[in-house]
Motif scaffolding. Structure first.
Motif, PDB file in Angstrom:
ATOM      1  N   LYS A 239       0.846  -1.189   0.000  1.00 34.63           N
ATOM      2  CA  LYS A 239       0.000   0.000   0.000  1.00 34.63           C
ATOM      3  C   LYS A 239       0.887   1.246   0.000  1.00 34.63           C
ATOM      4  O   LYS A 239       1.796   1.378   0.814  1.00 34.63           O
ATOM      5  CB  LYS A 239      -0.918   0.017   1.228  1.00 34.63           C
ATOM      6  CG  LYS A 239      -1.950  -1.106   1.218  1.00 34.63           C
ATOM      7  CD  LYS A 239      -2.902  -0.981   2.387  1.00 34.63           C
ATOM      8  CE  LYS A 239      -3.858   0.177   2.220  1.00 34.63           C
ATOM      9  NZ  LYS A 239      -4.821  -0.051   1.136  1.00 34.63           N
ATOM     10  N   ALA A 240       0.592   2.154  -0.904  1.00 28.67           N
ATOM     11  CA  ALA A 240       1.339   3.409  -0.978  1.00 28.67           C
ATOM     12  C   ALA A 240       0.802   4.382   0.067  1.00 28.67           C
ATOM     13  O   ALA A 240      -0.405   4.485   0.281  1.00 28.67           O
ATOM     14  CB  ALA A 240       1.219   4.021  -2.370  1.00 28.67           C
ATOM     15  N   PHE A 241       1.693   5.091   0.730  1.00 28.51           N
ATOM     16  CA  PHE A 241       1.296   6.055   1.746  1.00 28.51           C
ATOM     17  C   PHE A 241       2.374   7.121   1.875  1.00 28.51           C
ATOM     18  O   PHE A 241       3.507   6.943   1.408  1.00 28.51           O
ATOM     19  CB  PHE A 241       1.084   5.361   3.102  1.00 28.51           C
ATOM     20  CG  PHE A 241       2.340   4.709   3.653  1.00 28.51           C
ATOM     21  CD1 PHE A 241       3.197   5.390   4.498  1.00 28.51           C
ATOM     22  CD2 PHE A 241       2.648   3.398   3.304  1.00 28.51           C
ATOM     23  CE1 PHE A 241       4.343   4.788   4.987  1.00 28.51           C
ATOM     24  CE2 PHE A 241       3.795   2.783   3.784  1.00 28.51           C
ATOM     25  CZ  PHE A 241       4.646   3.481   4.629  1.00 28.51           C
ATOM     26  N   GLN A 242       2.012   8.206   2.486  1.00 29.79           N
ATOM     27  CA  GLN A 242       2.964   9.273   2.774  1.00 29.79           C
ATOM     28  C   GLN A 242       3.183   9.338   4.270  1.00 29.79           C
ATOM     29  O   GLN A 242       2.231   9.479   5.042  1.00 29.79           O
ATOM     30  CB  GLN A 242       2.448  10.618   2.262  1.00 29.79           C
ATOM     31  CG  GLN A 242       2.449  10.735   0.747  1.00 29.79           C
ATOM     32  CD  GLN A 242       2.290  12.170   0.276  1.00 29.79           C
ATOM     33  OE1 GLN A 242       2.104  13.079   1.074  1.00 29.79           O
ATOM     34  NE2 GLN A 242       2.362  12.376  -1.024  1.00 29.79           N
ATOM     35  N   ALA A 243       4.430   9.221   4.683  1.00 28.48           N
ATOM     36  CA  ALA A 243       4.806   9.342   6.088  1.00 28.48           C
ATOM     37  C   ALA A 243       5.432  10.717   6.277  1.00 28.48           C
ATOM     38  O   ALA A 243       6.530  10.980   5.788  1.00 28.48           O
ATOM     39  CB  ALA A 243       5.783   8.244   6.479  1.00 28.48           C
ATOM     40  N   VAL A 244       4.726  11.606   6.948  1.00 27.95           N
ATOM     41  CA  VAL A 244       5.139  13.000   7.087  1.00 27.95           C
ATOM     42  C   VAL A 244       5.937  13.162   8.376  1.00 27.95           C
ATOM     43  O   VAL A 244       5.390  13.043   9.475  1.00 27.95           O
ATOM     44  CB  VAL A 244       3.916  13.937   7.094  1.00 27.95           C
ATOM     45  CG1 VAL A 244       4.358  15.389   7.183  1.00 27.95           C
ATOM     46  CG2 VAL A 244       3.068  13.707   5.855  1.00 27.95           C
ATOM     47  N   GLU A 245       7.236  13.402   8.232  1.00 29.62           N
ATOM     48  CA  GLU A 245       8.132  13.593   9.371  1.00 29.62           C
ATOM     49  C   GLU A 245       7.989  12.465  10.386  1.00 29.62           C
ATOM     50  O   GLU A 245       7.847  12.682  11.588  1.00 29.62           O
ATOM     51  CB  GLU A 245       7.890  14.956  10.039  1.00 29.62           C
ATOM     52  CG  GLU A 245       8.256  16.125   9.161  1.00 29.62           C
ATOM     53  CD  GLU A 245       8.259  17.457   9.907  1.00 29.62           C
ATOM     54  OE1 GLU A 245       8.009  17.445  11.124  1.00 29.62           O
ATOM     55  OE2 GLU A 245       8.500  18.483   9.263  1.00 29.62           O
ATOM     56  N   LEU A 359      18.705   1.726  -5.381  1.00 35.49           N
ATOM     57  CA  LEU A 359      17.618   2.198  -4.520  1.00 35.49           C
ATOM     58  C   LEU A 359      16.336   1.441  -4.821  1.00 35.49           C
ATOM     59  O   LEU A 359      16.073   1.045  -5.958  1.00 35.49           O
ATOM     60  CB  LEU A 359      17.407   3.696  -4.717  1.00 35.49           C
ATOM     61  CG  LEU A 359      18.606   4.586  -4.366  1.00 35.49           C
ATOM     62  CD1 LEU A 359      18.268   6.053  -4.606  1.00 35.49           C
ATOM     63  CD2 LEU A 359      19.048   4.378  -2.921  1.00 35.49           C
ATOM     64  N   ARG A 360      15.510   1.297  -3.790  1.00 36.84           N
ATOM     65  CA  ARG A 360      14.301   0.493  -3.929  1.00 36.84           C
ATOM     66  C   ARG A 360      13.063   1.310  -4.283  1.00 36.84           C
ATOM     67  O   ARG A 360      12.066   0.763  -4.745  1.00 36.84           O
ATOM     68  CB  ARG A 360      14.046  -0.263  -2.621  1.00 36.84           C
ATOM     69  CG  ARG A 360      15.100  -1.304  -2.304  1.00 36.84           C
ATOM     70  CD  ARG A 360      14.850  -1.948  -0.957  1.00 36.84           C
ATOM     71  NE  ARG A 360      14.998  -0.975   0.123  1.00 36.84           N
ATOM     72  CZ  ARG A 360      14.816  -1.260   1.413  1.00 36.84           C
ATOM     73  NH1 ARG A 360      14.434  -2.477   1.755  1.00 36.84           N
ATOM     74  NH2 ARG A 360      14.989  -0.340   2.335  1.00 36.84           N
ATOM     75  N   SER A 361      13.096   2.628  -4.043  1.00 39.65           N
ATOM     76  CA  SER A 361      11.886   3.418  -4.270  1.00 39.65           C
ATOM     77  C   SER A 361      12.259   4.873  -4.508  1.00 39.65           C
ATOM     78  O   SER A 361      13.398   5.299  -4.260  1.00 39.65           O
ATOM     79  CB  SER A 361      10.940   3.322  -3.060  1.00 39.65           C
ATOM     80  OG  SER A 361      11.531   3.936  -1.924  1.00 39.65           O
ATOM     81  N   SER A 362      11.273   5.625  -4.966  1.00 44.22           N
ATOM     82  CA  SER A 362      11.471   7.063  -5.140  1.00 44.22           C
ATOM     83  C   SER A 362      11.657   7.754  -3.797  1.00 44.22           C
ATOM     84  O   SER A 362      12.304   8.803  -3.720  1.00 44.22           O
ATOM     85  CB  SER A 362      10.264   7.667  -5.868  1.00 44.22           C
ATOM     86  OG  SER A 362       9.061   7.387  -5.177  1.00 44.22           O
ATOM     87  N   PRO A 403       7.491  10.916  -2.873  1.00 42.20           N
ATOM     88  CA  PRO A 403       6.891  11.877  -3.803  1.00 42.20           C
ATOM     89  C   PRO A 403       5.919  11.240  -4.790  1.00 42.20           C
ATOM     90  O   PRO A 403       5.081  11.943  -5.364  1.00 42.20           O
ATOM     91  CB  PRO A 403       8.112  12.469  -4.530  1.00 42.20           C
ATOM     92  CG  PRO A 403       9.167  11.423  -4.422  1.00 42.20           C
ATOM     93  CD  PRO A 403       8.938  10.750  -3.099  1.00 42.20           C
ATOM     94  N   GLU A 404       6.006   9.919  -4.994  1.00 34.32           N
ATOM     95  CA  GLU A 404       5.120   9.252  -5.935  1.00 34.32           C
ATOM     96  C   GLU A 404       3.881   8.671  -5.267  1.00 34.32           C
ATOM     97  O   GLU A 404       2.958   8.223  -5.956  1.00 34.32           O
ATOM     98  CB  GLU A 404       5.883   8.143  -6.661  1.00 34.32           C
ATOM     99  CG  GLU A 404       7.015   8.661  -7.562  1.00 34.32           C
ATOM    100  CD  GLU A 404       7.665   7.556  -8.357  1.00 34.32           C
ATOM    101  OE1 GLU A 404       7.255   6.385  -8.187  1.00 34.32           O
ATOM    102  OE2 GLU A 404       8.586   7.847  -9.140  1.00 34.32           O
ATOM    103  N   ALA A 405       3.852   8.661  -3.939  1.00 34.99           N
ATOM    104  CA  ALA A 405       2.691   8.095  -3.238  1.00 34.99           C
ATOM    105  C   ALA A 405       1.559   9.115  -3.230  1.00 34.99           C
ATOM    106  O   ALA A 405       1.783  10.309  -3.014  1.00 34.99           O
ATOM    107  CB  ALA A 405       3.064   7.726  -1.807  1.00 34.99           C
ATOM    108  N   PRO A 406       0.327   8.687  -3.441  1.00 36.55           N
ATOM    109  CA  PRO A 406      -0.809   9.619  -3.375  1.00 36.55           C
ATOM    110  C   PRO A 406      -1.034  10.062  -1.931  1.00 36.55           C
ATOM    111  O   PRO A 406      -0.538   9.446  -0.980  1.00 36.55           O
ATOM    112  CB  PRO A 406      -1.980   8.778  -3.905  1.00 36.55           C
ATOM    113  CG  PRO A 406      -1.598   7.371  -3.591  1.00 36.55           C
ATOM    114  CD  PRO A 406      -0.103   7.306  -3.743  1.00 36.55           C
TER     115      PRO A 406
END
Length: 562
Positions: A239-245, A359-362, A403-406
């Motif tokens: 699952k794509a996610f954004q972890a902010v700080e 590297l494994r991801s953006s 940066p690529e995760a919604p």
């Protein structure tokens, strides 16, 4: 006592020396912090009895002041505002406008004092009287969420405001929106579970939110460490996610590898750094080959071992090729080190080794660029970013979100989420305690008395083996009370980020009578327990009557009833 007076007399002299040294460091590095900005502003204005030319000029030109987030004002900031408005009178062409919500005051660790909001509301700012306007309509959340928040937090918050205790009473909100489809508040109790079980449940709830058509889902926690297990579960499920700080920059694997590469370029004899370079994906030397290369020689630098043909001949054919390739790239980089900036040297070496391809991801690429930007910033501030300063800086910076995760699923702390809103909010780890604070060198309590004068009670830390000092114990108790009241407000901020759906996840100790399951102090679940405990008791009774005693205590089985 005489010993306490002696310590208190020495502290001001010590602190003045420390502050003077801090200002020297600020000047050398060309940096500052918020506390120094406030202090400098106060010094620039002079005193009430002896104002500076700047203070007089501001008094002439300054007409209007607007302060946002006024509930998180510190005493230093409050005093600055008082001095800027000294002499202002109603209807004289000046205006002071402050916006804030005392129920959302959650920054005591930055010296924010919610009692200043209450004081200004009730008594004015210095000699300037203020009118109070209370806004009650909530334009964010669905009616189901607001109804639950009103019912719950009216019992959680103290019944009345109290400046001395930093207590804020609850002000009920009126919903603007009607009930939302799939809206409401669900409480998910877990029993004797670990953080992994909570993480799996939180991840399941993100699936539920997406199935219900929620466009934004936030997983909010009190501490960043409470989010690490959830991030791991989401990643394992693809699952794509954004972890902010959430993750410290230095903890990212790509950054650790770049840090080792930097140290190897700066310190060619750094054995640990060189071993990390040889083990990194761009080389991938096996443990067997590493042992063959350096295992029987713990003193010779790795650079010299790599230059020894006989030593390389002992490696496997694949290992020898890998080691020779990295050796040649590193030798050229070390030879050209002084011809360019450190940032460019590290980046060029990393590219030559094929680092980006490993590297494994953006998100890893974004973290790597953040690291290189840090190296450049440190190098411009001094001759070289010494490894100690580099490590210290890495511990204070956070890896950027993918940066690529919604933005559909976001992980962040409650403090970071303040002011934001999401369709669904998931609050895990409600039963987990934060890391305990160290005892302060000095405890103090400051307030404004009925006479309008400041009052101050102070006690230094008790000497080792000297026993418990009553005054220090009293001040620690007062501080703990303020912390517990802020925990209530922190929970309120977290809950009110939800527009439609709110999920609360917490682990209870044991499986039995609710009176035996009371959460630990200083957890987010503790202030909720007087309300939730009663509902839980009723739910247990109903479940036992309907399904039997054993079924009543299964994990999460009473969630719909609560």
């Amino acid at each position: 006592t005489e010993a306490q007076w002696s310590l208190l007399e020495q502290l001001p002299a010590l602190l003045q020396v420390a502050y003077a040294q801090l200002r020297v460091i600020f000047a050398e590095r060309g940096v500052t912090d918020h506390t120094e900005v406030n202090t400098a502003a106060g010094m620039a204005l002079g005193s009430d009895d002896s104002p500076t030319d700047l203070a007089l000029a501001l008094d002439y030109h300054l007409r209007h002041i607007l302060v946002d987030e006024f509930q998180d004002t510190s005493r230093t900031q409050f005093d600055l505002l008082r001095r800027l408005t000294a002499g202002w009178q109603p209807a004289d062409g000046h205006s002071f406008f402050a916006v804030g919500d005392p129920m959302q005051s959650i920054y005591r660790f930055r010296q924010a004092d919610v009692s200043l909001f209450i004081e200004a509301r009730d008594r004015g700012l210095g000699d300037l009287p203020l009118d109070s306007l209370v806004l009650k309509t909530n334009f964010r959340s669905a009616a189901q969420v607001i109804s639950w928040v009103n019912d719950t937090f009216s019992a959680v918050f103290p019944p009345r405001d109290d400046c001395d205790r930093g207590a804020v009473s609850y002000a009920a909100a009126t919903p603007f929106h009607a009930d939302a489809p799939h809206g409401g508040v669900d409480i998910h109790p877990l029993f004797d579970e670990d953080s992994d079980a909570e993480a799996r449940l939180a991840a399941d709830l993100t699936d539920t939110a997406e199935e219900e058509g929620c466009e934004t889902v936030a997983v909010l926690a009190r501490s960043r460490t409470h989010l690490h297990a959830i991030a791991a579960v989401l990643s394992s499920r693809g699952k794509a996610f954004q972890a902010v700080e959430v993750q410290v920059l230095g903890e990212r694997l790509a950054v650790r590898e770049l840090r080792s590469l930097t140290r190897a370029l700066l310190l060619p004899d750094d054995r640990a750094a060189w071993l990390a370079v040889l083990r990194a994906p761009w080389c991938g030397l096996t443990l067997a080959d590493l042992t063959t290369l350096v295992g029987d020689d713990r003193k010779t630098p790795v650079t010299r071992l790599l230059a020894d043909p006989d030593r390389l001949a002992r490696l496997s054919d694949d290992g020898a090729r890998r080691a020779q390739r990295v050796r040649d790239v590193m030798q050229e980089a070390i030879g050209n080190r002084r011809r360019d900036s450190l940032r460019r040297a590290v980046e060029a070496t990393w590219l030559a080794l094929g680092g980006p391809a490993c590297l494994r991801s953006s998100a890893d690429l974004a973290a790597a660029h953040s690291y290189l930007d840090l190296v450049e910033a440190l190098e411009s501030a001094s001759d070289l970013p010494l490894p100690g300063r580099l490590d210290e800086s890495l511990d204070k910076l956070f890896a950027p979100p993918d940066p690529e995760a919604p933005e559909t699923i976001q992980l962040m702390t409650v403090h970071k989420a303040k002011g934001l809103e999401f369709d669904t909010v998931i609050l895990p780890g409600l039963g987990r305690q934060p890391r305990s604070d160290d005892r302060d060198l000095v405890q103090w309590l400051e307030w404004e008395g009925d006479d309008g004068l400041p009052h101050f009670v102070v006690a230094p830390i008790a000497e080792t083996d000297a026993g418990d000092d009553p005054l220090e114990r009293f001040l620690r108790t007062a501080e703990r009370t303020k912390q517990e009241l802020e925990v209530c407000r922190l929970l309120y901020v977290a809950a009110t980020r939800a527009r439609k759906r709110l999920h609360l996840v917490g682990t209870l100790r044991g499986r039995g009578d609710p009176d035996e399951l009371a959460p630990r102090r200083n957890t987010l679940l503790a202030p909720l327990w007087p309300v939730i405990g009663a509902r839980y008791r009723r739910a247990m009774t109903q479940a036992a009557e309907s399904h039997g005693e054993d079924d009543a205590h299964t994990t999460g089985s009473v969630q719909p009833l609560i």
